[in-house]
Design a protein around this motif. Sequence first.
Motif, PDB file in Angstrom:
ATOM      1  N   ALA A 119     -15.130  -4.747   9.343  1.00  0.00           N
ATOM      2  CA  ALA A 119     -15.795  -3.939  10.370  1.00  0.00           C
ATOM      3  C   ALA A 119     -17.077  -4.595  10.867  1.00  0.00           C
ATOM      4  O   ALA A 119     -17.754  -4.055  11.750  1.00  0.00           O
ATOM      5  N   GLY A 120     -17.422  -5.743  10.282  1.00  0.00           N
ATOM      6  CA  GLY A 120     -18.572  -6.491  10.749  1.00  0.00           C
ATOM      7  C   GLY A 120     -19.839  -6.328   9.947  1.00  0.00           C
ATOM      8  O   GLY A 120     -20.904  -6.815  10.348  1.00  0.00           O
ATOM      9  N   PHE A 121     -19.756  -5.685   8.799  1.00  0.00           N
ATOM     10  CA  PHE A 121     -20.940  -5.472   7.967  1.00  0.00           C
ATOM     11  C   PHE A 121     -21.094  -6.593   6.943  1.00  0.00           C
ATOM     12  O   PHE A 121     -20.106  -7.173   6.483  1.00  0.00           O
ATOM     13  N   GLY A 122     -22.348  -6.856   6.564  1.00  0.00           N
ATOM     14  CA  GLY A 122     -22.624  -7.795   5.503  1.00  0.00           C
ATOM     15  C   GLY A 122     -22.320  -7.182   4.152  1.00  0.00           C
ATOM     16  O   GLY A 122     -22.002  -5.982   4.031  1.00  0.00           O
ATOM     17  N   GLU A 123     -22.431  -7.983   3.111  1.00  0.00           N
ATOM     18  CA  GLU A 123     -22.120  -7.519   1.765  1.00  0.00           C
ATOM     19  C   GLU A 123     -22.976  -6.307   1.393  1.00  0.00           C
ATOM     20  O   GLU A 123     -24.204  -6.351   1.487  1.00  0.00           O
ATOM     21  N   GLY A 124     -22.324  -5.221   0.974  1.00  0.00           N
ATOM     22  CA  GLY A 124     -23.019  -4.018   0.556  1.00  0.00           C
ATOM     23  C   GLY A 124     -23.550  -3.164   1.689  1.00  0.00           C
ATOM     24  O   GLY A 124     -24.143  -2.102   1.449  1.00  0.00           O
ATOM     25  N   GLU A 125     -23.344  -3.590   2.939  1.00  0.00           N
ATOM     26  CA  GLU A 125     -23.885  -2.858   4.080  1.00  0.00           C
ATOM     27  C   GLU A 125     -22.857  -1.900   4.675  1.00  0.00           C
ATOM     28  O   GLU A 125     -21.667  -1.986   4.390  1.00  0.00           O
ATOM     29  N   GLY A 126     -23.344  -0.986   5.507  1.00  0.00           N
ATOM     30  CA  GLY A 126     -22.474  -0.112   6.287  1.00  0.00           C
ATOM     31  C   GLY A 126     -22.272   1.269   5.718  1.00  0.00           C
ATOM     32  O   GLY A 126     -21.921   2.209   6.434  1.00  0.00           O
ATOM     33  N   ARG A 127     -22.520   1.430   4.412  1.00  0.00           N
ATOM     34  CA  ARG A 127     -22.239   2.738   3.805  1.00  0.00           C
ATOM     35  C   ARG A 127     -23.172   3.816   4.323  1.00  0.00           C
ATOM     36  O   ARG A 127     -22.791   4.996   4.385  1.00  0.00           O
ATOM     37  N   ASP A 128     -24.390   3.446   4.722  1.00  0.00           N
ATOM     38  CA  ASP A 128     -25.327   4.437   5.241  1.00  0.00           C
ATOM     39  C   ASP A 128     -24.923   4.937   6.620  1.00  0.00           C
ATOM     40  O   ASP A 128     -25.500   5.900   7.128  1.00  0.00           O
ATOM     41  N   GLN A 129     -23.924   4.307   7.222  1.00  0.00           N
ATOM     42  CA  GLN A 129     -23.436   4.765   8.517  1.00  0.00           C
ATOM     43  C   GLN A 129     -22.192   5.648   8.384  1.00  0.00           C
ATOM     44  O   GLN A 129     -21.595   6.037   9.390  1.00  0.00           O
ATOM     45  N   VAL A 130     -21.807   5.942   7.160  1.00  0.00           N
ATOM     46  CA  VAL A 130     -20.686   6.852   6.891  1.00  0.00           C
ATOM     47  C   VAL A 130     -21.230   8.270   6.758  1.00  0.00           C
ATOM     48  O   VAL A 130     -22.251   8.489   6.094  1.00  0.00           O
ATOM     49  N   GLY A 131     -20.568   9.226   7.390  1.00  0.00           N
ATOM     50  CA  GLY A 131     -21.027  10.600   7.306  1.00  0.00           C
ATOM     51  C   GLY A 131     -20.085  11.531   6.574  1.00  0.00           C
ATOM     52  O   GLY A 131     -20.504  12.523   5.992  1.00  0.00           O
ATOM     53  N   VAL A 132     -18.786  11.207   6.595  1.00  0.00           N
ATOM     54  CA  VAL A 132     -17.796  12.109   5.992  1.00  0.00           C
ATOM     55  C   VAL A 132     -16.713  11.268   5.330  1.00  0.00           C
ATOM     56  O   VAL A 132     -16.339  10.200   5.817  1.00  0.00           O
ATOM     57  N   VAL A 133     -16.223  11.742   4.196  1.00  0.00           N
ATOM     58  CA  VAL A 133     -15.296  10.963   3.364  1.00  0.00           C
ATOM     59  C   VAL A 133     -14.164  11.862   2.871  1.00  0.00           C
ATOM     60  O   VAL A 133     -14.400  13.000   2.459  1.00  0.00           O
ATOM     61  N   GLU A 134     -12.952  11.362   2.937  1.00  0.00           N
ATOM     62  CA  GLU A 134     -11.833  11.960   2.198  1.00  0.00           C
ATOM     63  C   GLU A 134     -11.391  10.915   1.185  1.00  0.00           C
ATOM     64  O   GLU A 134     -10.911   9.851   1.560  1.00  0.00           O
ATOM     65  N   LEU A 135     -11.618  11.188  -0.092  1.00  0.00           N
ATOM     66  CA  LEU A 135     -11.237  10.225  -1.117  1.00  0.00           C
ATOM     67  C   LEU A 135     -10.290  10.849  -2.127  1.00  0.00           C
ATOM     68  O   LEU A 135     -10.153  12.069  -2.226  1.00  0.00           O
ATOM     69  N   HIS A 136      -9.673   9.985  -2.877  1.00  0.00           N
ATOM     70  CA  HIS A 136      -8.549  10.352  -3.735  1.00  0.00           C
ATOM     71  C   HIS A 136      -9.044  11.006  -5.025  1.00  0.00           C
ATOM     72  O   HIS A 136      -9.325  10.330  -6.009  1.00  0.00           O
ATOM     73  N   ASP A 137      -9.095  12.321  -5.012  1.00  0.00           N
ATOM     74  CA  ASP A 137      -9.607  13.059  -6.178  1.00  0.00           C
ATOM     75  C   ASP A 137      -8.461  13.728  -6.931  1.00  0.00           C
ATOM     76  O   ASP A 137      -8.525  14.910  -7.251  1.00  0.00           O
ATOM     77  N   CYS A 138      -7.418  12.955  -7.233  1.00  0.00           N
ATOM     78  CA  CYS A 138      -6.299  13.566  -7.971  1.00  0.00           C
ATOM     79  C   CYS A 138      -6.797  14.208  -9.258  1.00  0.00           C
ATOM     80  O   CYS A 138      -6.221  15.175  -9.743  1.00  0.00           O
ATOM     81  N   PHE A 139      -7.895  13.670  -9.817  1.00  0.00           N
ATOM     82  CA  PHE A 139      -8.572  14.274 -10.953  1.00  0.00           C
ATOM     83  C   PHE A 139     -10.075  14.143 -10.743  1.00  0.00           C
ATOM     84  O   PHE A 139     -10.543  13.204 -10.116  1.00  0.00           O
ATOM     85  N   ALA A 140     -10.867  15.056 -11.291  1.00  0.00           N
ATOM     86  CA  ALA A 140     -12.307  15.080 -11.047  1.00  0.00           C
ATOM     87  C   ALA A 140     -12.969  13.775 -11.446  1.00  0.00           C
ATOM     88  O   ALA A 140     -13.938  13.354 -10.844  1.00  0.00           O
ATOM     89  N   ALA A 141     -12.461  13.123 -12.466  1.00  0.00           N
ATOM     90  CA  ALA A 141     -13.084  11.888 -12.936  1.00  0.00           C
ATOM     91  C   ALA A 141     -13.000  10.785 -11.894  1.00  0.00           C
ATOM     92  O   ALA A 141     -13.876   9.952 -11.794  1.00  0.00           O
ATOM     93  N   ASN A 142     -11.925  10.753 -11.107  1.00  0.00           N
ATOM     94  CA  ASN A 142     -11.756   9.666 -10.151  1.00  0.00           C
ATOM     95  C   ASN A 142     -12.817   9.716  -9.066  1.00  0.00           C
ATOM     96  O   ASN A 142     -13.270   8.698  -8.596  1.00  0.00           O
ATOM     97  N   GLU A 143     -13.213  10.916  -8.649  1.00  0.00           N
ATOM     98  CA  GLU A 143     -14.226  10.999  -7.594  1.00  0.00           C
ATOM     99  C   GLU A 143     -15.530  10.401  -8.083  1.00  0.00           C
ATOM    100  O   GLU A 143     -16.227   9.732  -7.345  1.00  0.00           O
ATOM    101  N   VAL A 144     -15.855  10.628  -9.338  1.00  0.00           N
ATOM    102  CA  VAL A 144     -17.166  10.187  -9.789  1.00  0.00           C
ATOM    103  C   VAL A 144     -17.213   8.706 -10.096  1.00  0.00           C
ATOM    104  O   VAL A 144     -18.195   8.068  -9.810  1.00  0.00           O
ATOM    105  N   PHE A 145     -16.147   8.096 -10.659  1.00  0.00           N
ATOM    106  CA  PHE A 145     -16.309   6.668 -10.902  1.00  0.00           C
ATOM    107  C   PHE A 145     -15.647   5.836  -9.826  1.00  0.00           C
ATOM    108  O   PHE A 145     -15.728   4.642  -9.861  1.00  0.00           O
ATOM    109  N   LYS A 146     -15.018   6.425  -8.843  1.00  0.00           N
ATOM    110  CA  LYS A 146     -14.598   5.722  -7.639  1.00  0.00           C
ATOM    111  C   LYS A 146     -15.139   6.461  -6.429  1.00  0.00           C
ATOM    112  O   LYS A 146     -14.885   6.054  -5.341  1.00  0.00           O
ATOM    113  N   LEU A 147     -15.963   6.862  -6.087  1.00  0.00           N
ATOM    114  CA  LEU A 147     -16.402   7.840  -5.114  1.00  0.00           C
ATOM    115  C   LEU A 147     -15.256   8.368  -4.906  1.00  0.00           C
ATOM    116  O   LEU A 147     -15.284   7.444  -4.472  1.00  0.00           O
TER     117      LEU A 147
END
Length: 440
Positions: free
Chosen positions: A248-276
């Motif tokens: 997407a054109g971002f440098g290493e570690g950059e771009g996350r502050d431009q994210v506002g909303v996320v749908e991530l794979h929370d099949c179990f509560a633990a996955n959200e916390v150690f994988k966002l």
Amino acid sequence: MSYPGITYDAIENAYVGYCYGDSTSGQRALYNLGLTSIPIVNVNNNCSTGSAALFQANNTVKYGQAECSLALGFERMKPGSLGTNFPDREPPTFIIGARSTELEQELGENHGPGAPRMFSNGAQEYFAKYGGNIEHLAKIASKNHKHSLNNPYSQFRDGWSVEQVMNAPKITKQLTKFMCSPTSDGAACCIVASEDFVHKHGLENQAIEIVAQALTTDSPVTFEGRSAMDVVGYTMSKTCADKVFKDAGFGEGEGRDQVGVVELHDCFAANEVFKLSFVLKYTVAQFNHQLITYPALGLCAFDEAHKLVERGDNTYGGKYVVNPSGGLEAKGHPLGATGLGMHFYIMMQLREWAGPMQAPGLFDTPDKRGKFGLVHNVGLGGAVVVSLLRRPEFFKPGGVDGRTRLGYNHAHECRPVTLNDVDKVKSVNSSKYVLDRARL
């Protein structure tokens, strides 16, 4: 197809995802809309099946093989924990479960069905290295169940409190029943089109751009390393997310502050916390592993995931709104449809059509395109898909759109599909013989 106002004749190829179905189930599903001789490819990548189908459709359009491609996913699951359809042979995920169990020599012996046990071991590793405890998993699960109260498509709309989650029956040493996603039936579909197709059909008021997308699989660290988090996809997720932000054109570690909303794979509560689980009765399918996903996606430092939870930076009023749909734990997890459903919810956020689920402040930015939406979908075995979505430069709200065509906003109003709906979008080359045997 009613939403963009096209018919099945506009679809040039299709990718259909499911895990629990016979070969060519994709053809049987789409033949209800017509027999147009297009390529139809069936996809199975465990829990990331839907997003894997979308990945193929996106690449088909991206590299000029088609102007309009369809990704469909569906699942009809059996009650109970995930299992194999072929008991006469070793399942491909057996080696992953075996590796996780071996690591219990360092983490402490666990118990429970295979999938929650593996992700539970990942949570235990995070706790031991960086802090946090089961209450953080309960806070994640409660957050997701509260989000689900605003989602009419959600399988469970109970809004469990932290205390109720903590006091639910134990599934593993770290996970309770309400930290686990349910066994689910469901379907979802996304249509990917070129910019020329969008302009030709006047869809500038609802097109959302896939800015970058990647699919990654396991590396040697899954088996050669000594991390239960890597066994359940931490490095696989991190590799995928890093590639997407780079593309997407971002440098290493950059771009996350431009994210506002996320749908991530929370099949179990633990996955959200150690994988966002259940179908009318509780039968465990998977558990919320959000804890490990947060740092894997770069949403926080590795040792800050549980602190992100404490700050409320994963819900309304915080830095990110994570799983406004309720996530897999509450809205359900029909394996073949899940990834496509996640993209649907993010697209509705970026159109500002999400109603009571809408994340605030997505367009309070100098850039008229607003913030990004992020999707993360993982399947053990393994495959991860990460997508970065945003409004395109030419986005122009107003006028006739999908809500007008349907007569309601299906982003947050659930109505059944009827044969009349099918008649509006079916191909001129449809078969009455096939359609008479369709089940709605």
